[in-house]
Scaffold this motif. Structure first.
Motif, mmCIF file in Angstrom:
data_model
loop_
_atom_site.group_PDB
_atom_site.id
_atom_site.type_symbol
_atom_site.label_atom_id
_atom_site.label_comp_id
_atom_site.label_asym_id
_atom_site.label_seq_id
_atom_site.Cartn_x
_atom_site.Cartn_y
_atom_site.Cartn_z
ATOM 1 N N LYS A 1 0.817 -1.213 0.000
ATOM 2 C CA LYS A 1 0.000 0.000 0.000
ATOM 3 C C LYS A 1 0.852 1.266 0.000
ATOM 4 C CE LYS A 1 -3.436 2.454 2.811
ATOM 5 N NZ LYS A 1 -4.232 2.412 4.064
ATOM 6 N N ASN A 2 1.890 1.297 0.828
ATOM 7 C CA ASN A 2 2.630 2.548 1.058
ATOM 8 C C ASN A 2 3.990 2.629 0.364
ATOM 9 O OD1 ASN A 2 0.656 3.707 2.850
ATOM 10 N ND2 ASN A 2 1.336 2.248 4.407
ATOM 11 N N TYR A 3 4.503 1.506 -0.139
ATOM 12 C CA TYR A 3 5.839 1.508 -0.725
ATOM 13 C C TYR A 3 5.850 1.089 -2.192
ATOM 14 C CZ TYR A 3 7.956 2.089 3.914
ATOM 15 O OH TYR A 3 8.343 2.575 5.143
ATOM 16 N N SER A 4 4.688 0.746 -2.745
ATOM 17 C CA SER A 4 4.660 0.203 -4.110
ATOM 18 C C SER A 4 5.160 1.204 -5.147
ATOM 19 C CB SER A 4 3.248 -0.262 -4.467
ATOM 20 O OG SER A 4 2.335 0.822 -4.412
ATOM 21 N N GLY A 5 5.014 2.497 -4.887
ATOM 22 C CA GLY A 5 5.475 3.504 -5.839
ATOM 23 C C GLY A 5 6.973 3.474 -6.064
ATOM 24 N N ALA A 6 7.728 2.920 -5.085
ATOM 25 C CA ALA A 6 9.180 2.859 -5.204
ATOM 26 C C ALA A 6 9.622 1.944 -6.335
ATOM 27 C CB ALA A 6 9.790 2.388 -3.885
ATOM 28 N N ARG A 7 8.728 1.038 -6.784
ATOM 29 C CA ARG A 7 9.069 0.129 -7.885
ATOM 30 C C ARG A 7 9.239 0.865 -9.203
ATOM 31 N NH1 ARG A 7 4.366 -2.782 -6.387
ATOM 32 N NH2 ARG A 7 3.571 -2.258 -8.436
ATOM 33 N N GLU A 8 8.625 2.044 -9.308
ATOM 34 C CA GLU A 8 8.601 2.728 -10.599
ATOM 35 C C GLU A 8 9.949 3.304 -11.003
ATOM 36 O OE1 GLU A 8 5.945 2.419 -12.447
ATOM 37 O OE2 GLU A 8 5.166 1.238 -10.786
ATOM 38 N N ASN A 9 10.857 3.441 -10.046
ATOM 39 C CA ASN A 9 12.178 3.993 -10.359
ATOM 40 C C ASN A 9 13.220 3.135 -9.662
ATOM 41 O OD1 ASN A 9 14.280 5.648 -11.180
ATOM 42 N ND2 ASN A 9 13.958 7.131 -9.522
ATOM 43 N N LEU A 10 13.536 1.996 -10.289
ATOM 44 C CA LEU A 10 14.424 1.025 -9.679
ATOM 45 C C LEU A 10 15.732 0.918 -10.442
ATOM 46 C CD1 LEU A 10 13.462 -2.359 -8.146
ATOM 47 C CD2 LEU A 10 15.369 -2.266 -9.742
ATOM 48 N N SER A 11 16.850 0.883 -9.706
ATOM 49 C CA SER A 11 18.166 0.727 -10.324
ATOM 50 C C SER A 11 18.919 -0.395 -9.630
ATOM 51 C CB SER A 11 18.957 2.037 -10.224
ATOM 52 O OG SER A 11 19.102 2.437 -8.874
ATOM 53 N N THR A 12 19.943 -0.931 -10.296
ATOM 54 C CA THR A 12 20.733 -2.007 -9.724
ATOM 55 C C THR A 12 22.217 -1.679 -9.799
ATOM 56 O OG1 THR A 12 20.991 -3.237 -11.790
ATOM 57 C CG2 THR A 12 19.013 -3.702 -10.475
ATOM 58 N N TYR A 13 22.970 -2.324 -8.932
ATOM 59 C CA TYR A 13 24.427 -2.122 -8.912
ATOM 60 C C TYR A 13 25.093 -3.414 -8.461
ATOM 61 C CZ TYR A 13 28.978 -0.037 -7.901
ATOM 62 O OH TYR A 13 30.327 0.247 -7.889
ATOM 63 N N GLN A 14 26.118 -3.833 -9.166
ATOM 64 C CA GLN A 14 26.868 -5.039 -8.831
ATOM 65 C C GLN A 14 28.220 -4.633 -8.247
ATOM 66 O OE1 GLN A 14 26.179 -8.581 -9.642
ATOM 67 N NE2 GLN A 14 27.991 -8.981 -8.388
ATOM 68 N N MET A 15 28.480 -4.998 -6.985
ATOM 69 C CA MET A 15 29.770 -4.706 -6.381
ATOM 70 C C MET A 15 30.864 -5.492 -7.103
ATOM 71 S SD MET A 15 29.038 -4.513 -2.265
ATOM 72 C CE MET A 15 30.614 -3.684 -1.956
ATOM 73 N N SER A 16 32.059 -4.937 -7.124
ATOM 74 C CA SER A 16 33.154 -5.582 -7.845
ATOM 75 C C SER A 16 34.419 -5.578 -7.003
ATOM 76 C CB SER A 16 33.398 -4.874 -9.178
ATOM 77 O OG SER A 16 33.786 -3.532 -8.951
ATOM 78 N N GLY A 17 35.343 -6.432 -7.386
ATOM 79 C CA GLY A 17 36.610 -6.526 -6.670
ATOM 80 C C GLY A 17 37.606 -7.318 -7.494
ATOM 81 N N THR A 18 38.652 -7.788 -6.834
ATOM 82 C CA THR A 18 39.716 -8.525 -7.499
ATOM 83 C C THR A 18 39.815 -9.929 -6.922
ATOM 84 O OG1 THR A 18 40.966 -6.477 -7.821
ATOM 85 C CG2 THR A 18 42.176 -8.551 -8.060
ATOM 86 N N GLY A 19 39.824 -10.930 -7.794
ATOM 87 C CA GLY A 19 39.941 -12.303 -7.341
ATOM 88 C C GLY A 19 41.340 -12.622 -6.855
ATOM 89 N N THR A 20 41.438 -13.377 -5.789
ATOM 90 C CA THR A 20 42.733 -13.770 -5.247
ATOM 91 C C THR A 20 42.612 -15.113 -4.548
ATOM 92 O OG1 THR A 20 44.569 -13.065 -3.828
ATOM 93 C CG2 THR A 20 42.347 -12.637 -3.019
ATOM 94 N N LYS A 21 43.736 -15.788 -4.350
ATOM 95 C CA LYS A 21 43.743 -17.052 -3.614
ATOM 96 C C LYS A 21 44.539 -16.907 -2.330
ATOM 97 C CE LYS A 21 42.738 -20.723 -6.910
ATOM 98 N NZ LYS A 21 43.162 -22.056 -7.408
ATOM 99 N N ILE A 22 43.933 -17.355 -1.231
ATOM 100 C CA ILE A 22 44.584 -17.340 0.076
ATOM 101 C C ILE A 22 44.518 -18.764 0.617
ATOM 102 C CG2 ILE A 22 44.540 -16.403 2.421
ATOM 103 C CD1 ILE A 22 43.146 -13.925 1.295
ATOM 104 N N ASP A 23 45.686 -19.348 0.859
ATOM 105 C CA ASP A 23 45.766 -20.742 1.310
ATOM 106 C C ASP A 23 45.019 -21.675 0.362
ATOM 107 O OD1 ASP A 23 47.257 -19.999 3.557
ATOM 108 O OD2 ASP A 23 45.442 -19.655 4.748
ATOM 109 N N GLY A 24 45.126 -21.362 -0.940
ATOM 110 C CA GLY A 24 44.533 -22.207 -1.955
ATOM 111 C C GLY A 24 43.040 -22.020 -2.160
ATOM 112 N N ILE A 25 42.418 -21.061 -1.450
ATOM 113 C CA ILE A 25 40.980 -20.820 -1.552
ATOM 114 C C ILE A 25 40.730 -19.504 -2.282
ATOM 115 C CG2 ILE A 25 38.830 -20.471 -0.269
ATOM 116 C CD1 ILE A 25 40.054 -22.134 1.978
ATOM 117 N N TYR A 26 39.797 -19.520 -3.233
ATOM 118 C CA TYR A 26 39.489 -18.313 -4.007
ATOM 119 C C TYR A 26 38.598 -17.369 -3.215
ATOM 120 C CZ TYR A 26 37.565 -15.223 -7.552
ATOM 121 O OH TYR A 26 37.181 -14.113 -8.254
#
Length: 313
Positions: free
Chosen positions: A267-292
């Motif tokens: 009822k009160n928050y549905s209007g927020a759907r009309e202007n929706l954006s997305t963002y994918q966080m990013s970084g650098t892959g590395t291995k520590i003790d053989g684990i990615y």
């Protein structure tokens, strides 16, 4: 705050449709009959609703009643027999009803960060998706809050195993597939229009190593399956099928929202759907003790924190 073109927030129609589906499936209130309304309410309140100690329920209720912005943790959890499960997908949805806008921040599951919560692993550095395995939704919530230095108001946890049941409940789905490979039982995931049952759809979203895009490609396929469910679910005509969908949700979705809360948000928050954006966080892959791991720079974390706080101001 400056961002490169790679990091600019993008419009995402599929998330609008997905959120509409969530509302349609969780709250078929009065659309068909009182019995369906009553059944949906009972499913949400008795099977899906689960409070967590890590979220201050009274404070969240106060914010919702005053129509303040809210942060919701969305978790796709891969729980199989004999396994405590891991959060296969982690996203923070921020909704601002005052400016009718919302955003989704995706956190890569291999992100290396401090574990926070009631567990022997607390205080240790590990992959962020392991927090759920170590301490359930409570620890996942606390770890994300600590990582981004934010407060979460609600969570929605979906078991990815339920995806198979959901696809079958709507009678199968059809999507547009971008890459070709052969999966379990030698099923041919051909390029172009592809029709799948539940087992085939689950294999479609779980495949990683035949996709040149890696986890990013996997995320895209998850979205396509979700949209396929949306497209089919919005055309479900029989009451029996709607009941089946609610049964699947009841078995595979957990949230600290009760039915009345969902109605209020609609009822009160549905209007927020009309202007929706997305963002994918990013970084650098590395291995520590053989684990990615994925090492996310401090500046990236700070930028994302400011993006969320901007929605909360």
């Amino acid at each position: 705050m400056k961002r490169t073109d790679k990091h600019k927030k993008k419009k995402a129609r599929w998330w609008k449709v997905t959120l509409v589906l969530l509302v349609l499936l969780l709250i078929p209130a009065g659309v068909y009959s009182y019995s369906l309304y009553s059944g949906a309410k009972n499913t949400v309140d008795s099977k899906m609703h689960k409070e967590v100690a890590s979220i201050d329920h009274e404070l969240t209720e106060k914010k919702r009643k005053e129509k303040e912005p809210l942060n919701i943790l969305l978790m796709g959890v891969d729980e199989r027999a004999g396994d405590s499960g891991r959060s296969d997908a982690l996203m923070v949805l921020s909704v601002d009803p005052n400016d009718n806008r919302s955003q989704i921040i995706s956190i890569p599951r291999d992100t290396r960060t401090e574990m926070v919560g009631n567990s022997s692993h607390s205080g240790k550095q590990d992959k962020i998706n392991h927090a759920y395995a170590f301490g359930g939704a409570d620890m996942a919530i606390q770890t994300v809050e600590n990582f981004l230095e934010i407060n979460l108001d609600y969570y929605v946890q979906v078991n990815m195993e339920g995806l198979e049941e959901m696809v079958d409940a709507v009678g199968g789905i059809t999507i547009q597939n971008d890459i070709e490979w052969y999966g379990k039982n030698n099923f041919h995931y051909k390029k172009g229009e592809l029709t799948m049952d539940g087992e085939e759809a689950l294999g479609y979203v779980r495949m990683r190593y035949d996709d040149p895009k890696g986890d990013l490609g996997r995320n895209e396929r998850q979205r396509k399956v979700i949209q396929g469910i949306v497209d089919k679910g919005m055309n479900v005509g029989s009451i029996n099928k709607i009941g089946n969908v609610m049964d699947v949700l009841g078995k595979n979705v957990s949230t600290n929202m009760d039915f009345n809360t969902m109605q209020d948000l609609m009822k009160n928050y549905s209007g927020a759907r009309e202007n929706l954006s997305t963002y994918q966080m990013s970084g650098t892959g590395t291995k520590i003790d053989g684990i990615y791991y994925l090492e996310v720079p401090d500046q990236e974390v700070q930028d994302v924190r400011e993006m969320i706080l901007d929605y909360n101001s």
